[in-house]
Design an enzyme around this catalytic site. Structure first.
Site, PDB file in Angstrom:
ATOM      1  N   ASP A   1       0.759  -1.118   0.050  1.00 24.69           N
ATOM      2  CA  ASP A   1      -0.122  -0.005   0.038  1.00 24.69           C
ATOM      3  C   ASP A   1       0.812   1.237   0.005  1.00 24.69           C
ATOM      4  O   ASP A   1       1.600   1.310   0.678  1.00 24.69           O
ATOM      5  CB  ASP A   1      -0.870   0.141   1.098  1.00 24.69           C
ATOM      6  CG  ASP A   1      -2.304   0.627   0.977  1.00 24.69           C
ATOM      7  OD1 ASP A   1      -2.297   1.498   0.362  1.00 24.69           O
ATOM      8  OD2 ASP A   1      -3.197   0.081   1.501  1.00 24.69           O
TER       9      ASP A   1
ATOM     10  N   ASP B   1      -3.064   4.858  -2.577  1.00 24.57           N
ATOM     11  CA  ASP B   1      -3.909   5.482  -1.769  1.00 24.57           C
ATOM     12  C   ASP B   1      -4.457   6.756  -2.355  1.00 24.57           C
ATOM     13  O   ASP B   1      -3.416   7.553  -2.636  1.00 24.57           O
ATOM     14  CB  ASP B   1      -3.526   5.362  -0.296  1.00 24.57           C
ATOM     15  CG  ASP B   1      -4.837   6.216   0.653  1.00 24.57           C
ATOM     16  OD1 ASP B   1      -5.670   5.367   0.794  1.00 24.57           O
ATOM     17  OD2 ASP B   1      -4.452   7.195   1.214  1.00 24.57           O
TER      18      ASP B   1
ATOM     19  N   GLU C   1      -6.310   4.191  -5.980  1.00 20.30           N
ATOM     20  CA  GLU C   1      -7.754   4.547  -5.513  1.00 20.30           C
ATOM     21  C   GLU C   1      -7.997   5.957  -6.161  1.00 20.30           C
ATOM     22  O   GLU C   1      -7.237   7.028  -5.871  1.00 20.30           O
ATOM     23  CB  GLU C   1      -7.652   4.552  -3.983  1.00 20.30           C
ATOM     24  CG  GLU C   1      -8.781   5.061  -2.990  1.00 20.30           C
ATOM     25  CD  GLU C   1      -8.710   5.317  -1.560  1.00 20.30           C
ATOM     26  OE1 GLU C   1      -9.711   4.655  -0.981  1.00 20.30           O
ATOM     27  OE2 GLU C   1      -7.785   5.733  -1.143  1.00 20.30           O
TER      28      GLU C   1
ATOM     29  N   HIS D   1     -10.866  -2.061   3.705  1.00 24.68           N
ATOM     30  CA  HIS D   1     -10.686  -1.648   4.817  1.00 24.68           C
ATOM     31  C   HIS D   1     -11.596  -0.446   5.173  1.00 24.68           C
ATOM     32  O   HIS D   1     -11.715   0.187   6.389  1.00 24.68           O
ATOM     33  CB  HIS D   1      -9.363  -1.291   4.938  1.00 24.68           C
ATOM     34  CG  HIS D   1      -8.679  -0.286   4.218  1.00 24.68           C
ATOM     35  ND1 HIS D   1      -8.637  -0.468   2.837  1.00 24.68           N
ATOM     36  CD2 HIS D   1      -8.301   1.162   4.376  1.00 24.68           C
ATOM     37  CE1 HIS D   1      -8.056   0.812   2.114  1.00 24.68           C
ATOM     38  NE2 HIS D   1      -7.778   1.510   3.103  1.00 24.68           N
TER      39      HIS D   1
END
Length: 560
Positions: free
Chosen positions: A98, A200, A255, A331
């Site tokens: 990530d 992210d 994302e 998540h």
């Protein structure tokens, strides 16, 4: 293995803090992931996406990073992750890390140095602006976690920008040194064997340098908006591709909260050399009231017709123009079975029905830990929630602005809070669901005695076994990878049905996403009912395509 291995892959997301604790401190760790590699091999996945395990004060559960190259002691040591990468590769499993490159922790040495003065090496690593003449914020931009997106720094006598918590200052991607530091970090992890990156909020990295006020129809003090798809976003992502992703053949999934399927074409078209896939939020907002002043906390009934329209637009618009990333849970998302399904009477059936719909689409499915056993939401009290997004929003909307009642906020939280995804993984009916021998960092869902891996794997109606079958099907039949897509019955509010076609072969994927009993022949040409072959069905007594489509029943049929 082919360069685009991810097109035929299923990726499993691990949230390390809640996966498995091996040292009794109540927090999941890297060795816990390694201990469960055999379980993931049994499930059949091809890769593991690991949520952040870097050094962090954990204000936002690790998405506030102090040091990109150092593993946080709560998860283990750097050698643990290196060992995990090597061992996963021996099992034929790839590792996706990530990357949080929109912001860091305020504890990062970059930010500590940046706030000291306006003329040191790190001064322009973050986004600083002077106050207005009256001392107020530079504009009305709001933070996703409530309040202003600007925080006054007394030492530098300026405001810094933070799209999330005030402890998460946004990096200044206009500064080429920032970009090179990020690329160098990516090369560091590639050298350790990392196969891919989940990025992210990557579409937030470019900011409008005019910093205009956001539209404010509800006359609120601060407004969330204007945070994605900035003027240099494509330029920055393409540069990253050329510097790191392309030279090292690294898989990428970004994302991209505000992306429609039309936007996505620009991000994932292979000819543009930006990203391989993106995660959109569009389909996850089908239970959000339109233009509600409380944002995600203003809920409505899930709109299945809208869900079908959105997912279909991605299937059609990205075909031959890029690749889909498929997900319902992660998540940041509550459990689908509780949010959109029936987690009481039909937990197995609704969990597997949504899985059928998702895994039958063209794209790479992402399975979130616990999704493969049908984990559910918890009925927490407001004092039980841990997530900073929820607690800050509760303070702002319920206590300060009073735009939503506590009861309505809690009702929404029971459906959509991110914390529902973060309860410890339920391995068995032992104490703390087999997650830890210590005191878990976060409450275990009370239903763990029934809903757990050990119990599910012994059942005839096993969510885990159904996921195994879906994954096996995707590995073995190219129709789910390459086949054309056609949505059927777009206006039906109970059934999601579509065809996948490759050469002379045609499959029907159908799911009754309701508690109702429906007639199958209303959704299938009569002449094909008896001749259709059942490829997979979540009701185990289903032998042909005739009769009643029962509540939350799903199946994949080969049409004659």
């Amino acid at each position: 293995m082919r360069k685009d291995w991810w097109k035929n892959a299923i990726i499993y997301q691990v949230y390390p803090k809640s996966f498995l604790d091996t040292n009794g401190d109540g927090i999941g760790d890297i060795k816990g992931i390694e201990e469960k590699l055999d379980y993931l091999v049994e499930l059949g996945v091809d890769g593991i996406w690991i949520s952040p395990v870097y050094l962090s004060p954990q204000v936002d559960n690790g998405y506030d990073i102090t040091d990109y190259r150092k593993i946080d002691p709560m998860f283990g040591e750097n050698q643990d992750i290196y060992h995990l990468i090597n061992k996963a590769h021996k099992h034929g499993i790839k590792i996706i890390m990530d990357m949080v490159a929109n912001h860091t922790s305020e504890q990062s040495v970059w930010f500590k140095e940046s706030r000291k003065s306006k003329d040191n090496f790190f001064s322009d690593f973050y986004i600083w602006r002077d106050a207005k003449d009256d001392g107020s914020e530079p504009n009305n931009w709001g933070s996703n976690f409530g309040g202003s997106a600007w925080e006054w720094d007394q030492s530098r006598k300026q405001y810094y920008l933070h799209y999330y918590a005030k402890q998460q200052p946004d990096l200044n991607w206009e500064n080429p040194r920032v970009r090179q530091y990020i690329y160098d970090m990516m090369r560091f992890w590639k050298a350790k064997g990392v196969d891919g990156w989940r990025m992210d909020v990557v579409t937030s990295i470019s900011k409008d340098q005019n910093f205009p006020n956001n539209p404010n129809p509800h006359k609120k003090p601060f407004v969330i908006g204007n945070q994605n798809n900035g003027p240099r976003m494509h330029e920055f992502i393409h540069e990253m591709n050329q510097e790191v992703l392309k030279p090292f053949s690294i898989m990428s999934v970004g994302e991209s909260p505000d992306s429609t399927s039309e936007d996505a074409q620009l991000l994932v078209d292979p000819d543009r050399e930006e990203l391989d896939m993106i995660f959109t939020f569009e389909h996850m907002h089908v239970d959000r009231a339109k233009n509600g002043m409380n944002g995600r906390w203003d809920l409505q009934q899930m709109d299945l017709v809208k869900l079908k329209r959105i997912l279909s637009s991605w299937q059609l618009n990205l075909r031959n123009h890029g690749w889909n990333a498929l997900y319902f849970e992660n998540h940041d998302r509550a459990r689908t079975t509780s949010r959109w399904g029936n987690d009481k009477q039909y937990r197995y059936e609704s969990a597997t029905a949504f899985a059928t719909i998702l895994h039958g689409l063209q794209g790479t499915p992402f399975v979130y830990q616990g999704e493969e056993i049908g984990m559910t939401n918890s009925n927490f009290g407001i004092e039980d929630y841990e997530d900073i997004e929820l607690t800050d929003n509760y303070r702002e909307l319920v206590l300060e602005q009073k735009t939503i009642s506590k009861a309505d906020f809690l009702k929404a939280a029971h459906k959509i809070s991110r914390d529902h995804a973060r309860t410890p993984m339920q391995w068995s009916n032992a104490k703390n669901a087999g997650f830890t021998n210590g005191t878990p960092w976060f409450k275990v869902n009370p239903d763990y005695e029934e809903v757990n891996v050990a119990n599910d794997q012994t059942k005839e109606n096993s969510v885990f076994k159904y996921y195994q079958a879906l994954i096996k099907l995707r590995h073995e039949d190219d129709i789910l990878i390459e086949g054309a897509y056609e949505l059927l019955y777009p206006e039906d509010s109970n059934v999601f049905a579509y065809k996948r076609t490759l050469a002379e072969k045609s499959w029907l994927v159908i799911a009754n996403l309701s508690d109702k009993q429906l007639k199958i022949h209303d959704y299938l040409p009569q002449e094909t009912e008896k001749d259709s072959q059942i490829i997979l069905a979540n009701y185990l007594d289903r032998t042909n395509a005739a009769g009643i489509l029962r509540p939350w029943e799903s199946m994949i049929l080969e049409l004659s």
